[in-house]
Design a protein around this motif. Sequence first.
Motif, PDB file in Angstrom:
ATOM      1  N   LYS A 194      52.478 -81.934 -26.758  1.00 35.41           N
ATOM      2  CA  LYS A 194      52.144 -82.061 -25.338  1.00 35.41           C
ATOM      3  C   LYS A 194      53.293 -81.782 -24.362  1.00 35.41           C
ATOM      4  CE  LYS A 194      48.152 -85.151 -25.825  1.00 35.41           C
ATOM      5  NZ  LYS A 194      47.058 -84.214 -25.599  1.00 35.41           N
ATOM      6  N   VAL A 254      53.137 -87.849 -29.663  1.00 37.84           N
ATOM      7  CA  VAL A 254      52.575 -86.637 -29.050  1.00 37.84           C
ATOM      8  C   VAL A 254      52.216 -86.875 -27.587  1.00 37.84           C
ATOM      9  CG1 VAL A 254      50.549 -85.103 -29.080  1.00 37.84           C
ATOM     10  CG2 VAL A 254      51.829 -85.530 -31.183  1.00 37.84           C
ATOM     11  N   GLN A 255      51.650 -88.035 -27.274  1.00 36.79           N
ATOM     12  CA  GLN A 255      51.221 -88.258 -25.884  1.00 36.79           C
ATOM     13  C   GLN A 255      52.260 -89.026 -25.050  1.00 36.79           C
ATOM     14  OE1 GLN A 255      47.228 -89.119 -23.316  1.00 36.79           O
ATOM     15  NE2 GLN A 255      47.098 -88.755 -25.446  1.00 36.79           N
ATOM     16  N   SER A 309      50.733 -77.382 -32.399  1.00 31.87           N
ATOM     17  CA  SER A 309      49.904 -78.397 -31.735  1.00 31.87           C
ATOM     18  C   SER A 309      50.247 -79.774 -32.274  1.00 31.87           C
ATOM     19  CB  SER A 309      48.422 -78.116 -32.022  1.00 31.87           C
ATOM     20  OG  SER A 309      48.194 -78.307 -33.415  1.00 31.87           O
ATOM     21  N   GLY A 310      49.745 -80.785 -31.582  1.00 30.17           N
ATOM     22  CA  GLY A 310      49.983 -82.157 -32.021  1.00 30.17           C
ATOM     23  C   GLY A 310      49.429 -82.398 -33.418  1.00 30.17           C
ATOM     24  N   ALA A 311      48.210 -81.912 -33.644  1.00 27.15           N
ATOM     25  CA  ALA A 311      47.573 -82.127 -34.948  1.00 27.15           C
ATOM     26  C   ALA A 311      48.420 -81.513 -36.067  1.00 27.15           C
ATOM     27  CB  ALA A 311      46.174 -81.517 -34.950  1.00 27.15           C
ATOM     28  N   GLU A 352      50.903 -94.760 -32.996  1.00 25.73           N
ATOM     29  CA  GLU A 352      51.427 -94.374 -31.684  1.00 25.73           C
ATOM     30  C   GLU A 352      52.190 -95.595 -31.139  1.00 25.73           C
ATOM     31  OE1 GLU A 352      47.905 -92.357 -29.403  1.00 25.73           O
ATOM     32  OE2 GLU A 352      47.160 -93.406 -31.160  1.00 25.73           O
ATOM     33  N   PHE A 382      44.511 -91.881 -31.858  1.00 25.16           N
ATOM     34  CA  PHE A 382      44.095 -90.479 -31.854  1.00 25.16           C
ATOM     35  C   PHE A 382      45.261 -89.668 -32.379  1.00 25.16           C
ATOM     36  CE2 PHE A 382      43.318 -86.225 -30.342  1.00 25.16           C
ATOM     37  CZ  PHE A 382      41.961 -86.068 -30.561  1.00 25.16           C
ATOM     38  N   HIS A 383      44.970 -88.858 -33.412  1.00 24.49           N
ATOM     39  CA  HIS A 383      46.045 -88.053 -34.008  1.00 24.49           C
ATOM     40  C   HIS A 383      45.702 -86.570 -34.082  1.00 24.49           C
ATOM     41  CE1 HIS A 383      48.354 -91.645 -34.940  1.00 24.49           C
ATOM     42  NE2 HIS A 383      47.283 -92.182 -35.488  1.00 24.49           N
ATOM     43  N   GLY A 384      44.518 -86.181 -33.584  1.00 24.63           N
ATOM     44  CA  GLY A 384      44.172 -84.759 -33.604  1.00 24.63           C
ATOM     45  C   GLY A 384      42.864 -84.511 -34.324  1.00 24.63           C
ATOM     46  N   ASP A 424      53.809 -91.425 -33.900  1.00 25.18           N
ATOM     47  CA  ASP A 424      53.173 -90.283 -33.242  1.00 25.18           C
ATOM     48  C   ASP A 424      53.450 -90.395 -31.745  1.00 25.18           C
ATOM     49  OD1 ASP A 424      51.592 -88.369 -32.109  1.00 25.18           O
ATOM     50  OD2 ASP A 424      49.820 -88.792 -33.325  1.00 25.18           O
ATOM     51  N   GLU A 462      45.000 -92.058 -26.312  1.00 22.55           N
ATOM     52  CA  GLU A 462      43.550 -91.888 -26.112  1.00 22.55           C
ATOM     53  C   GLU A 462      42.804 -93.224 -26.215  1.00 22.55           C
ATOM     54  OE1 GLU A 462      44.132 -88.170 -25.323  1.00 22.55           O
ATOM     55  OE2 GLU A 462      42.050 -88.814 -25.431  1.00 22.55           O
TER      56      GLU A 462
END
Length: 459
Positions: free
Chosen positions: A299, A266-267, A128-130, A231, A156-158, A264, A236
């Motif tokens: 993601k 992730v998104q 997962s991202g976290a 990010e 937002f990091h998880g 980060d 988020e």
Amino acid sequence: MTTLPKPRQPELKTSLPGPKTAAIMARDAQHLSTSYMRPYPFVPDHGEGVWLTDVDGNTMLDFFAGIAVSTTGHAHPHVVKAVQEQVTRFTHVCLTDYPQEITTSLAERMVKHVEKPGEKWRVFFGNSGAEAVEAAVKLARNHTGRSHIISTIGSFHGRTYGAITLTGSKTKYKRGFGPLLPNVSHVPYPNPFRPPLGATAGTCGQAVIDHIEGLFQTIIPADEVAAIIIEPMQGEGGYIVPPADFLPKLRALCDRHGIMLIFDEVQAGMGRSGKMYSFQHFDGQNGMNCQPDIITVAKGIASGMPISAMLAKESVMTWPVGSHGSTYGGNPVAAAAAHATLDLLEGVVRHPGCGESLMENAAQVGEFIMAELKAMQVEFPFIGDVRGAGMFIGIEFVMPDGRPDGKLRDAASMAMFERGLLNLDCGEAVIRISPPLILTREEAATGLEIMRDALRTLK
Ligand SMILES: Cc1ncc(COP(=O)(O)O)c(C=O)c1O
């Protein structure tokens, strides 16, 4: 005269929610975690491309892709085939203890998108991202021997303990969960639409850099800072793109003080912004560099199969054997889905109607969506800002005096859903447009028309 076929439209067969949806929602409310959010009543049954059909047979256009995850759309045949083939071979052994070719080749493939001449990268896989964020922070501390981490407000990091400590977007994520990780500080994110620190859109990047240098003089010894995590485009927190000079200046600040720079992605990563990683919009521009030391992705990496990755420069990935691992991380079925996803993102396999690659499609169709949304600002003055890159686009709703209008945003989101457009909020008053990257211009136009219709009801 030939008449072109009418583009596909959402098909609503019942009023919303339909009876089966309502029944499942009621059971869900009885038995699932009280922490789950339900922005509107939608229960998926199956999907095809950019379309999702609920359990009552209502087909909707997907403009959020399961929070920027389903890059290749739903049930993409190339991804389905890859998953099916791998399932029949083996579904698990454990990457922490044994290599598996499918994950080795995935790592080789992923680092090619970041490596520069003379520089080698390595990959750690999680689920997962976290988990990727936890790995990044653990590695930065282990490598530098320092403990302090700097993150940003709005981030937002998880939701694991380390990741939630780093997160800076909403207090509800933290309330009642303390104590959190020590030695974490938050600094403003340079948001050109709402510049922090009394700066302007043009100066907010430098203002944040000056702010961090100020903290190093007064509160946080720079030589105790292991990493700055950020990010490159904030998700988020409101789909925010920083000014072009900011990330290169942040890179230079980290170099001055021996601090690891963690991006980060992730998104915004994995092709969503129109480039593989969103920081690449700023790297190498005007001779300025912002290559990070560590990158986290999740993601969009595997079209919804659970896998994440933490990529680090070889010179940074110095933690010893056995110091970090994961039972499921780098699972071969998820890795097969990631390979198939990359095939489409890179254009090794073409998706009909989407140009050379899905990354290219994200850039081109995203540009079209942005231009259309900006044009809509004339008709709808409550759209205060439209921003983003590729198919990472935010629409911010404002009150007449310019303050964020979360209530209007919520009403807009519901009106879009009621017309068959699946969407998702973020930030204080933002709707994010993060559709599958296979969205064509025609499908984008259909979604935009639904939006216009929905927004007219709010006027
Ligand atoms: C930038 C960023 N990092 C980390 C995460 C956490 O990912 P996950 O929910 O997979 O743990 C998210 C999730 O939204 C995210 O947007």
